[in-house]
Design a protein around this motif. Structure first.
Motif, mmCIF file in Angstrom:
data_model
loop_
_atom_site.group_PDB
_atom_site.id
_atom_site.type_symbol
_atom_site.label_atom_id
_atom_site.label_comp_id
_atom_site.label_asym_id
_atom_site.label_seq_id
_atom_site.Cartn_x
_atom_site.Cartn_y
_atom_site.Cartn_z
ATOM 1 N N CYS A 34 -36.259 57.356 -35.141
ATOM 2 C CA CYS A 34 -36.072 56.433 -34.060
ATOM 3 C C CYS A 34 -36.822 56.477 -32.789
ATOM 4 C CB CYS A 34 -34.355 56.016 -33.754
ATOM 5 S SG CYS A 34 -33.592 55.946 -35.437
ATOM 6 N N LEU A 35 -37.302 55.400 -32.352
ATOM 7 C CA LEU A 35 -37.808 55.182 -30.950
ATOM 8 C C LEU A 35 -36.618 54.632 -30.207
ATOM 9 C CD1 LEU A 35 -41.532 53.806 -31.775
ATOM 10 C CD2 LEU A 35 -40.681 56.159 -31.800
ATOM 11 N N LEU A 36 -36.513 55.111 -28.991
ATOM 12 C CA LEU A 36 -35.310 54.722 -28.202
ATOM 13 C C LEU A 36 -35.616 54.558 -27.139
ATOM 14 C CD1 LEU A 36 -33.263 57.986 -29.524
ATOM 15 C CD2 LEU A 36 -33.248 55.417 -30.396
ATOM 16 N N ASP A 37 -35.032 53.740 -26.377
ATOM 17 C CA ASP A 37 -35.066 53.439 -24.729
ATOM 18 C C ASP A 37 -34.263 54.163 -23.949
ATOM 19 O OD1 ASP A 37 -32.579 52.346 -24.806
ATOM 20 O OD2 ASP A 37 -33.104 50.265 -24.897
ATOM 21 N N ASP A 38 -34.327 53.914 -22.499
ATOM 22 C CA ASP A 38 -33.671 54.868 -21.642
ATOM 23 C C ASP A 38 -32.136 55.008 -22.183
ATOM 24 O OD1 ASP A 38 -34.910 56.083 -19.405
ATOM 25 O OD2 ASP A 38 -34.951 53.987 -18.062
ATOM 26 N N GLN A 59 -31.179 55.294 -25.093
ATOM 27 C CA GLN A 59 -30.885 55.761 -26.297
ATOM 28 C C GLN A 59 -30.748 54.643 -27.353
ATOM 29 O OE1 GLN A 59 -29.495 59.733 -26.853
ATOM 30 N NE2 GLN A 59 -30.399 60.271 -24.915
ATOM 31 N N GLU A 60 -31.040 53.553 -26.999
ATOM 32 C CA GLU A 60 -30.875 52.286 -28.100
ATOM 33 C C GLU A 60 -32.262 52.182 -28.901
ATOM 34 O OE1 GLU A 60 -28.003 50.353 -28.421
ATOM 35 O OE2 GLU A 60 -27.107 51.436 -26.787
ATOM 36 N N VAL A 61 -31.892 51.771 -30.106
ATOM 37 C CA VAL A 61 -33.170 51.822 -30.970
ATOM 38 C C VAL A 61 -33.976 50.539 -30.768
ATOM 39 C CG1 VAL A 61 -33.717 51.517 -33.576
ATOM 40 C CG2 VAL A 61 -31.577 52.912 -32.865
ATOM 41 N N LEU A 62 -35.274 50.812 -30.525
ATOM 42 C CA LEU A 62 -36.415 50.069 -30.305
ATOM 43 C C LEU A 62 -36.929 49.749 -31.712
ATOM 44 C CD1 LEU A 62 -38.428 51.442 -27.040
ATOM 45 C CD2 LEU A 62 -36.899 49.419 -27.412
ATOM 46 N N GLU A 63 -37.328 50.676 -32.420
ATOM 47 C CA GLU A 63 -37.619 50.469 -33.923
ATOM 48 C C GLU A 63 -37.517 51.834 -34.520
ATOM 49 O OE1 GLU A 63 -42.008 50.018 -36.095
ATOM 50 O OE2 GLU A 63 -41.676 48.702 -34.066
ATOM 51 N N GLU A 64 -37.129 51.565 -35.997
ATOM 52 C CA GLU A 64 -36.624 52.525 -36.788
ATOM 53 C C GLU A 64 -37.596 52.963 -37.954
ATOM 54 O OE1 GLU A 64 -32.368 53.841 -37.846
ATOM 55 O OE2 GLU A 64 -32.715 52.343 -39.463
ATOM 56 N N PHE A 65 -37.694 54.140 -38.590
ATOM 57 C CA PHE A 65 -38.354 54.276 -39.808
ATOM 58 C C PHE A 65 -37.340 55.103 -40.575
ATOM 59 C CE2 PHE A 65 -41.024 57.256 -42.346
ATOM 60 C CZ PHE A 65 -41.679 56.183 -43.344
ATOM 61 N N LYS A 66 -37.005 54.558 -41.745
ATOM 62 C CA LYS A 66 -35.836 55.265 -42.644
ATOM 63 C C LYS A 66 -36.395 54.775 -43.893
ATOM 64 C CE LYS A 66 -30.925 55.794 -43.235
ATOM 65 N NZ LYS A 66 -29.733 55.521 -42.738
ATOM 66 N N GLU A 83 -46.914 48.992 -31.706
ATOM 67 C CA GLU A 83 -46.443 47.514 -31.161
ATOM 68 C C GLU A 83 -44.847 47.314 -31.184
ATOM 69 O OE1 GLU A 83 -48.907 44.138 -33.003
ATOM 70 O OE2 GLU A 83 -50.692 45.339 -32.832
ATOM 71 N N TYR A 84 -44.163 48.243 -30.743
ATOM 72 C CA TYR A 84 -42.967 48.243 -30.781
ATOM 73 C C TYR A 84 -42.276 47.592 -29.430
ATOM 74 C CZ TYR A 84 -44.672 52.680 -28.947
ATOM 75 O OH TYR A 84 -45.163 53.684 -28.282
ATOM 76 N N GLY A 85 -43.092 47.315 -28.417
ATOM 77 C CA GLY A 85 -42.519 46.892 -27.194
ATOM 78 C C GLY A 85 -42.277 47.833 -26.267
ATOM 79 N N PRO A 86 -42.272 47.591 -25.065
ATOM 80 C CA PRO A 86 -42.207 48.514 -23.869
ATOM 81 C C PRO A 86 -40.726 48.922 -23.902
ATOM 82 C CG PRO A 86 -41.937 46.332 -22.969
ATOM 83 C CD PRO A 86 -42.281 46.199 -24.513
ATOM 84 N N TYR A 103 -37.454 58.049 -25.499
ATOM 85 C CA TYR A 103 -36.915 58.973 -26.384
ATOM 86 C C TYR A 103 -37.356 58.905 -27.972
ATOM 87 C CZ TYR A 103 -33.611 60.108 -22.458
ATOM 88 O OH TYR A 103 -32.909 60.365 -21.275
ATOM 89 N N ILE A 104 -37.507 59.890 -28.507
ATOM 90 C CA ILE A 104 -37.477 59.960 -29.936
ATOM 91 C C ILE A 104 -36.731 60.612 -30.744
ATOM 92 C CG2 ILE A 104 -39.376 60.218 -32.266
ATOM 93 C CD1 ILE A 104 -41.661 59.898 -29.998
ATOM 94 N N SER A 105 -35.778 60.144 -31.810
ATOM 95 C CA SER A 105 -35.006 60.970 -32.685
ATOM 96 C C SER A 105 -35.556 61.396 -33.984
ATOM 97 C CB SER A 105 -33.873 60.292 -32.669
ATOM 98 O OG SER A 105 -32.932 60.813 -33.670
ATOM 99 N N PHE A 106 -35.803 62.290 -34.439
ATOM 100 C CA PHE A 106 -36.198 62.681 -35.493
ATOM 101 C C PHE A 106 -35.042 63.524 -36.368
ATOM 102 C CE2 PHE A 106 -37.957 65.848 -38.640
ATOM 103 C CZ PHE A 106 -39.049 65.058 -39.015
#
Length: 190
Positions: free
Chosen positions: A116-120, A122-129, A153-156, A160-163
């Motif tokens: 998951c790509l996360l913002d400040d 830690q809300e999900v911007l985009e997820e690969f699952k 192209e996931y937005g500004p 954080y990144i969660s793996f």
């Protein structure tokens, strides 16, 4: 300050380093948060070990082994702490993800992965699952397989990144008959 081509190349190379710590298990489970640690729990084994498959890179000598109940482990990468600026991250650099998994030749297993790509906050911007993968020695050689994905192209707002990855075996055998993982990688291509 102006950077010449060599300095720009060197800086881009430094920023494209693997941000995951201990991706091969050389330091046992150090740096990994065990989010699910079922069965006989996670452990680190020497290559090729019980899986019986050599890895494509001879320098890789260890892997993580899962058990009969779900085993998941996670790292949270704080990108500003890793040296990335807000400007670099808001430009939406490509985030490349890679992982390797295999099974044993005597027991089927499942492999899970969520990035998951996360913002400040830690809300999900985009997820690969991707859907969980099942390896069955009766229909598959269960050798090392790679999964990879590139976020763009996931937005500004990326900060954080969660793996998270792992799995279990399919026969519920006591011990470490589940999926094996190694060679995990996350790079931010600034």
């Amino acid at each position: 300050m102006c950077l010449d081509n060599d300095s720009r190349t060197q800086r881009a190379f430094v920023m494209a380093r693997n941000l995951l710590k201990n991706p091969y298990g050389e330091e046992q489970l150090e740096f990994w948060e065990l989010t699910e640690n079922g069965g006989s729990q996670w452990r680190v084994e020497d290559m090729p070990g019980d899986c019986g498959h050599d890895f494509s890179d001879a320098a890789v000598t260890k892997y993580f082994a899962t058990s009969f109940e779900l085993c998941l482990k996670r790292q949270l990468i704080d990108l500003p702490e890793e040296g990335f600026t807000s400007e670099q991250l808001d430009a939406q650099p490509v985030v490349a993800v890679e992982d390797w998994y295999c099974g044993r030749q005597d027991c089927g297993c499942t492999y899970h992965m969520t990035v998951c790509l996360l913002d400040d906050n830690q809300e999900v911007l985009e997820e690969f699952k991707p859907e969980p993968v099942t390896l069955d020695p009766e229909s598959d050689d269960c050798s090392w397989k790679q999964v990879s994905h590139a976020f763009s192209e996931y937005g500004p707002g990326l900060r954080y990144i969660s793996f998270e990855h792992g799995g279990s075996d399919k026969k519920y055998w006591e011990g470490w008959f589940g999926v094996r993982v190694t060679g995990s990688s996350i790079t931010v291509q600034v």
